[in-house]
Design an enzyme around this catalytic site. Structure first.
Site, PDB file in Angstrom:
ATOM      1  N   LYS A 118       0.823  -1.222   0.000  1.00 50.12           N
ATOM      2  CA  LYS A 118       0.000   0.000   0.000  1.00 50.12           C
ATOM      3  C   LYS A 118       0.847   1.258   0.000  1.00 50.12           C
ATOM      4  O   LYS A 118       0.477   2.257  -0.614  1.00 50.12           O
ATOM      5  CB  LYS A 118      -0.943   0.012   1.199  1.00 50.12           C
ATOM      6  CG  LYS A 118      -1.940  -1.118   1.089  1.00 50.12           C
ATOM      7  CD  LYS A 118      -3.271  -0.824   1.672  1.00 50.12           C
ATOM      8  CE  LYS A 118      -4.208  -1.842   1.078  1.00 50.12           C
ATOM      9  NZ  LYS A 118      -5.406  -2.123   1.541  1.00 50.12           N
ATOM     10  N   LYS A 201      -4.592  -8.560  -6.410  1.00 48.85           N
ATOM     11  CA  LYS A 201      -5.911  -8.902  -5.877  1.00 48.85           C
ATOM     12  C   LYS A 201      -6.948  -7.838  -6.224  1.00 48.85           C
ATOM     13  O   LYS A 201      -6.604  -6.686  -6.484  1.00 48.85           O
ATOM     14  CB  LYS A 201      -5.834  -9.142  -4.371  1.00 48.85           C
ATOM     15  CG  LYS A 201      -5.786  -7.921  -3.518  1.00 48.85           C
ATOM     16  CD  LYS A 201      -6.159  -8.260  -2.066  1.00 48.85           C
ATOM     17  CE  LYS A 201      -6.345  -6.951  -1.316  1.00 48.85           C
ATOM     18  NZ  LYS A 201      -7.357  -6.942  -0.322  1.00 48.85           N
ATOM     19  N   LYS A 204     -11.123  -2.672  -3.333  1.00 50.21           N
ATOM     20  CA  LYS A 204     -12.092  -1.568  -3.416  1.00 50.21           C
ATOM     21  C   LYS A 204     -11.452  -0.337  -4.040  1.00 50.21           C
ATOM     22  O   LYS A 204     -12.088   0.392  -4.771  1.00 50.21           O
ATOM     23  CB  LYS A 204     -12.509  -1.105  -2.014  1.00 50.21           C
ATOM     24  CG  LYS A 204     -13.172  -2.102  -1.168  1.00 50.21           C
ATOM     25  CD  LYS A 204     -13.570  -1.401   0.141  1.00 50.21           C
ATOM     26  CE  LYS A 204     -13.708  -2.396   1.249  1.00 50.21           C
ATOM     27  NZ  LYS A 204     -12.457  -2.653   1.949  1.00 50.21           N
TER      28      LYS A 204
HETATM   29  N1  AQP Z   1      -9.640  -9.807  -3.342  1.00 45.45           N
HETATM   30  C1  AQP Z   1     -10.001 -10.399  -2.200  1.00 45.45           C
HETATM   31  N2  AQP Z   1     -10.203 -11.735  -2.157  1.00 45.45           N
HETATM   32  C2  AQP Z   1     -10.597 -12.349  -1.000  1.00 45.45           C
HETATM   33  N3  AQP Z   1     -10.815 -11.666   0.147  1.00 45.45           N
HETATM   34  C3  AQP Z   1     -10.624 -10.331   0.142  1.00 45.45           C
HETATM   35  N4  AQP Z   1     -10.758  -9.385   1.089  1.00 45.45           N
HETATM   36  C4  AQP Z   1     -10.442  -8.179   0.569  1.00 45.45           C
HETATM   37  N5  AQP Z   1     -10.124  -8.300  -0.725  1.00 45.45           N
HETATM   38  C5  AQP Z   1     -10.214  -9.631  -1.024  1.00 45.45           C
HETATM   39  C6  AQP Z   1     -11.155  -9.668   2.464  1.00 45.45           C
HETATM   40  O1  AQP Z   1     -12.211  -8.792   2.803  1.00 45.45           O
HETATM   41  C7  AQP Z   1     -12.105  -8.464   4.193  1.00 45.45           C
HETATM   42  C8  AQP Z   1     -12.180  -6.991   4.396  1.00 45.45           C
HETATM   43  O2  AQP Z   1     -11.060  -6.381   3.800  1.00 45.45           O
HETATM   44  P1  AQP Z   1     -10.755  -4.883   4.154  1.00 45.45           P
HETATM   45  O3  AQP Z   1     -11.762  -4.015   3.582  1.00 45.45           O
HETATM   46  O4  AQP Z   1     -10.604  -4.685   5.602  1.00 45.45           O
HETATM   47  O5  AQP Z   1      -9.309  -4.632   3.612  1.00 45.45           O
HETATM   48  P2  AQP Z   1      -8.566  -5.037   2.323  1.00 45.45           P
HETATM   49  O6  AQP Z   1      -8.177  -6.466   2.405  1.00 45.45           O
HETATM   50  O7  AQP Z   1      -7.445  -4.051   2.175  1.00 45.45           O
HETATM   51  O8  AQP Z   1      -9.657  -4.837   1.208  1.00 45.45           O
HETATM   52  P3  AQP Z   1      -9.603  -4.032  -0.104  1.00 45.45           P
HETATM   53  O9  AQP Z   1     -10.872  -4.305  -0.823  1.00 45.45           O
HETATM   54  O10 AQP Z   1      -8.332  -4.339  -0.831  1.00 45.45           O
HETATM   55  O11 AQP Z   1      -9.614  -2.528   0.394  1.00 45.45           O
HETATM   56  P4  AQP Z   1      -8.692  -1.315   0.012  1.00 45.45           P
HETATM   57  O12 AQP Z   1      -8.607  -1.271  -1.469  1.00 45.45           O
HETATM   58  O13 AQP Z   1      -9.346  -0.093   0.563  1.00 45.45           O
HETATM   59  O14 AQP Z   1      -7.384  -1.550   0.685  1.00 45.45           O
HETATM   60  C9  AQP Z   1     -10.798  -9.063   4.699  1.00 45.45           C
HETATM   61  O15 AQP Z   1     -11.081 -10.272   5.376  1.00 45.45           O
HETATM   62  C10 AQP Z   1     -10.041  -9.342   3.431  1.00 45.45           C
HETATM   63  O16 AQP Z   1      -9.156 -10.448   3.579  1.00 45.45           O
END
Ligand code: AQP
Length: 338
Positions: A118, A201, A204
């Protein structure tokens, strides 16, 4: 030290840092709903304090927090059966996080791959909060003496760090106080990949909207995104093993399996030899069938923000009742006069 037996309790969280994606749904939310049905105590949290580790527009953060809350309820999290709230309403999360900042070691934080991903090349300019994020996550989990943490594959390292923090705290203070929580990483789609690049991956906050399926996407958008998803020219193979080295194909099969709640083997058995012209429309149809009732319900819930706020406040009261005595005991162990 003899391990104390802790009552099984589930905790997990999700950041309101943008709209929910299919990755969040298949990797986390689906598991949360399953665990709610297993007679366990379940605590689920919209982790707004984690979201602000990168810049969030205040109005968008408020809207995003309500949207995630609506998404969780629409996906099947029942605010009566589970404790469901937003993190910043329970200030004990931040208080315990400070104590854990003093337990965790800088060397441990330096090994966290999510921070490296990040912060990228501009790590000097990343917020201190982004660096300390895993200590806050440890506090989220351990504040409730949670024993099981359903997450996607990408969060495994942070749950392992939570165990390290619990173990060091217990050791340093000679108190068998915090459990060592287990990550629960289950199902056929624990790491949903980006639709345009199978090596990254689905997120969001990824740059292009075309790389992810949002929970609020309409049927045409979902069909378009799958149609344009990157693939290779080969048809689907007749074994799952033959998907190795074909990351985009493997990802679409895993997504299909996750949505259909079957194994990748079952998907391959049905589609072996099929070209993308057959598989992608079938995948889009299945995604719309699964997601459209959820997005319809989300929109209904989001039309009444006051009710969502009331539910979050009520959930926070229930969370606080569990968290406060655990924080008070932690402070006593540490020697903080209160
Ligand atoms: N691509 C993914 N595949 C499987 N699981 C996922 N999770 C996130 N992306 C995937 C799971 O969703 C839960 C919540 O995640 P989060 O919002 O706390 O943080 P993150 O993992 O950083 O999610 P994002 O979507 O990638 O958010 P941004 O872009 O804002 O950083 C967790 O259990 C995560 O494993």
């Amino acid at each position: 030290m003899a391990g104390k037996a802790f009552t099984p309790r589930v905790f997990s969280g999700i950041k309101p840092s943008g709209g929910l994606t299919l990755g969040n749904y298949l990797g986390a939310i689906r598991r949360w709903v399953d665990m709610q049905g297993q007679g366990l105590e379940t605590i689920y949290c919209v982790v707004d304090l984690h979201a602000i580790t990168v810049w969030q527009d205040p109005a968008e953060l408020r809207a995003g927090t309500r949207e995630v809350m609506a998404g969780l309820i629409a996906s099947g999290i029942d605010p009566e059966r589970s404790v469901l709230f937003n993190q910043s309403r329970v200030s004990a999360h931040a208080e315990l996080a400070w104590i854990f900042n003093c337990v965790a070691r800088v060397g441990w934080m330096n090994r966290m791959t999510q921070f490296k991903d990040k912060a990228g090349r501009n790590a000097e300019n990343a917020s201190l909060g982004l660096y300390a994020y895993p200590a806050l996550m440890a506090a989220d989990i351990l504040l409730y003496h949670a024993t099981h943490v359903p997450v996607g594959e990408d969060q495994k390292q942070h749950v392992e760090l939570t165990r390290d923090i619990a173990q060091k705290f217990n050791h340093d203070y000679g108190a068998d106080f915090f459990p060592l929580p287990e990550p629960v990483i289950e199902g056929p789609a624990t790491r949903v990949m980006n639709l345009r690049d199978g090596s990254r991956k689905m997120s969001k906050s990824g740059e292009s909207d075309m790389e992810r399926i949002n929970m609020l996407d309409d049927a045409d958008t979902i069909a378009k995104k799958f149609r344009k998803a990157r693939t290779d020219p080969e048809p689907l193979p007749d074994t799952v093993e033959a998907l190795e080295g074909r990351p985009e194909a493997k990802n679409l099969v895993a997504i299909y399996a996750g949505l259909a709640d079957v194994t990748p083997e079952a998907v391959i058995a049905e589609f072996a030899g099929a070209g993308w012209g057959r598989f992608k429309p079938a995948l889009a149809e299945l995604a719309v069938e699964r997601l459209s009732p959820i997005s319809t319900e989300m929109k209904r819930l989001m039309a009444d923000p006051a009710e969502l706020d009331r539910l979050m406040a009520r959930g926070a009261e229930r969370a606080e009742a569990i968290a406060r005595p655990i924080l008070a005991q932690t402070c006593e162990i540490v020697g903080l006069l209160r």
